[in-house]
Design a protein around this motif. Structure first.
Motif, short mmCIF file in Angstrom:
data_model
loop_
_atom_site.label_atom_id
_atom_site.label_comp_id
_atom_site.label_asym_id
_atom_site.label_seq_id
_atom_site.Cartn_x
_atom_site.Cartn_y
_atom_site.Cartn_z
N PRO A 148 -9.81 -7.07 0.89
CA PRO A 148 -8.96 -6.32 -0.04
C PRO A 148 -9.38 -6.45 -1.50
N ALA A 170 -9.86 -3.39 -3.97
CA ALA A 170 -9.09 -3.29 -5.22
C ALA A 170 -10.01 -3.03 -6.41
N TYR A 225 -3.50 -3.93 -7.76
CA TYR A 225 -3.42 -3.54 -6.35
C TYR A 225 -3.30 -4.73 -5.41
N LEU A 226 -3.32 -5.95 -5.96
CA LEU A 226 -3.37 -7.15 -5.13
C LEU A 226 -2.15 -8.06 -5.26
N TYR A 270 1.20 -2.02 -6.39
CA TYR A 270 0.98 -2.95 -5.26
C TYR A 270 1.60 -2.38 -3.99
N GLU A 312 1.70 -3.19 0.50
CA GLU A 312 1.35 -4.00 1.65
C GLU A 312 1.29 -3.12 2.89
N LEU A 324 -2.15 -5.78 2.82
CA LEU A 324 -3.44 -5.74 2.15
C LEU A 324 -4.60 -5.51 3.11
N TYR A 339 -4.08 -1.51 2.42
CA TYR A 339 -4.12 -1.05 1.04
C TYR A 339 -4.86 -2.08 0.19
#
Length: 531
Positions: A350, A354, A416-417, A424, A426, A428, A431
């Motif tokens: 992820p 990101a 994004y994490l 953000y 979930e 991950l 996404y």
């Protein structure tokens, strides 16, 4: 040349005045509404064309958005524009009212692009556009099911080998990598990767406001041919491009008849389809061949320009943000070890995803957005919008709305994490990505949304993860002075789809063992790739 163009523009002012008068009188007949969106003061005839930098227009649009709000209007010569810098407003106009705002404006220096069949993304909505878009959507979806038949990973092994052997040419190799993937999918002709990239770049030049001056000073386009270098250049460019696409289709057809064309190409899919429809011999009139060659050729071309720019910006971002480079490499080493990352590792990386997603937000490949045009009169928030008005959902501004993208001018992949950031999502393992979720507006809106999300997702992920797996990178040091050579992150070719201006970086293989693996992978694909 530009000095001459300005003189010629002033010679054309009487015609502009007449056109402006016609528009004014027609507008009075159409609507009695006096409501207007806010916007900069308009000057007679020229509107605000004089203070728009052709090589960074999105910066002025952002400045005006900060002053006039998320929707405002302006004019260039006699062309009205509405500039949108808010996702909700863009959705209301370009998605919910897509039946009104899905036209494409005339790009003056591209000949008959609204009619087709050469550039499906730039056509008006008619039968040619519908047929091509439907076919391309199905072809892309089928290829995605198979993750593009392994071509992305194979070409990546070639790319890493070339980068190890000649790192100074990383920008050339990056565009060629994109060109080879698309040419292989289209015709099984990866050797055309370099030419594909160059053709894409030249096409973008001709369709951009930063390209031929006739795209902004449109009266110059109507000069007679003997005094019109822009028209003559475009006639030659387009005829050569069409001939190249048509020749590729005919060569692929010959290979298909001999049973030599791979069934994972879009050309194979097309020939198989027309045989199922009853044309066993594949004999076609020239206009049918032109239709098909343009359909596949443009799909091939657009996949280069939409990916190579973001990849070049990604390399830049990693070189300028070593802390994120290190986070990605730690993640990759933990998951992949000594093996080059592939799409099989997507869910477990992820941080890499990101950084890729943030690159496209931080340095949008389409900062102006692709323009939509009103296909009929409409009214929005009490304001009359006349047919022909161009609507621009300005990506540069949308990507910097503070409520959605805090600290928007800076590279912040953690948005994004980490929970608490507006973007953000979930889990991950899914996404962020380029297929769904937040920040998908980079692919356009409504009925004109780009069909390439899936190949962008695959190609950018494998490229980003594999390059970080193999190399450490950073700004180049001048061998004479010992000083770091600065990188201007805002310098671009200013096309409608951007690539950064040439910049310098250093790439060093992360270890002798990793370098040996890169060369082993490179040699393993030599027999399968056309080099």
């Amino acid at each position: 040349m530009e000095g001459l163009a300005l003189i010629l523009l002033y010679l054309a002012i009487p015609g502009l005045l007449f056109s402006a008068l016609q528009r004014f009188l027609a507008g009075k007949k159409k609507s009695s509404s006096t409501a207007k969106f806010p916007g900069p003061e308009q000057y007679p005839v020229v509107g605000r064309v004089h203070d728009l930098d052709r090589f960074g227009m999105w910066l002025k649009f952002k400045e005006w958005a900060d002053k006039y709000g998320p929707i405002y209007q302006t004019r260039m010569l006699n062309q009205p524009f509405i500039i949108v810098s808010d996702e909700k407003i863009a959705e209301e106009l370009l998605v919910k009212r897509g039946h009104i705002y899905s036209g494409r404006p005339q790009i003056r220096s591209l000949i008959k692009h609204k009619d087709g069949p050469a550039y499906s993304a730039l056509m008006d909505r008619h039968d040619i556009w519908k047929t091509q878009r439907k076919w391309c959507h199905a072809a892309m979806a089928e290829a995605y099911k198979h993750h593009f038949y392994g071509h992305v990973e194979m070409e990546m092994k070639r790319y890493l080998g070339l980068l190890l052997l000649d790192p100074a040419r990383f920008l050339d190799y990056t565009r060629e990598y994109c060109g080879r993937v698309m040419s292989r999918l289209a015709w099984d002709e990866a050797t055309q990767g370099k030419a594909n990239g160059e053709s894409a770049d030249q096409t973008l030049h001709c369709m951009s406001v930063s390209g031929p001056i006739t795209n902004t000073m449109t009266p110059l386009w109507y000069l007679p041919a003997f005094a019109n270098p822009w028209y003559n250049f475009e006639v030659k460019r387009e005829s050569e491009q069409r001939a190249w696409w048509l020749n590729n289709l005919r060569l692929a057809k010959d290979r298909y008849r001999r049973g030599e064309l791979p069934n994972d190409t879009w050309a194979y899919r097309y020939f198989e389809q027309i045989q199922r429809e009853g044309n066993e011999t594949l004999e076609q009139a020239e206009d049918q061949e032109i239709f098909a060659s343009c359909m596949i050729g443009f799909l091939n071309l657009v996949g280069v320009v939409t990916i190579s720019g973001p990849l070049k910006f990604f390399l830049m971002a990693m070189g300028l943000h070593p802390e994120w480079q290190k986070k990605c490499q730690d993640e990759i080493d933990r998951v992949c070890g000594d093996e080059m990352p592939t799409m099989a590792n997507f869910a477990d990386l992820p941080t890499v995803r990101a950084c890729l997603k943030e690159t496209v937000r931080w340095r949008s490949g389409v900062p102006l957005g692709v323009p939509h045009q009103a296909e009929r009169d409409d009214e929005y928030r009490g304001v009359h919008i006349e047919k022909g008005t161009i609507i621009l959902a300005c990506e540069w501004s949308i990507n910097r709305v503070p409520e959605k993208y805090p600290d928007g001018d800076n590279f912040r992949p953690e948005r994004y994490l980490e929970p608490g950031w507006p973007t953000y999502q979930e889990p991950l393992t899914r996404y962020p990505n380029f297929r769904e979720g937040h920040s998908m507006h980079t692919f356009g809106w409504g009925r004109r949304t780009c069909l390439g999300q899936n190949i962008v997702d695959d190609e950018m992920f494998v490229f980003g993860a594999a390059t970080l797996w193999a190399f450490n990178s950073g700004p180049k040091t001048c061998p004479r002075t010992g000083k770091v050579i600065p990188i201007d992150t805002t310098a671009t070719n200013a096309h409608v789809i951007l690539e950064p201006s040439p910049y310098q970086m250093e790439f060093k293989v992360r270890s002798p063992e990793r370098g040996k693996k890169v060369l082993e992978n490179y040699h393993s694909v030599l027999g399968k790739l056309k080099l």
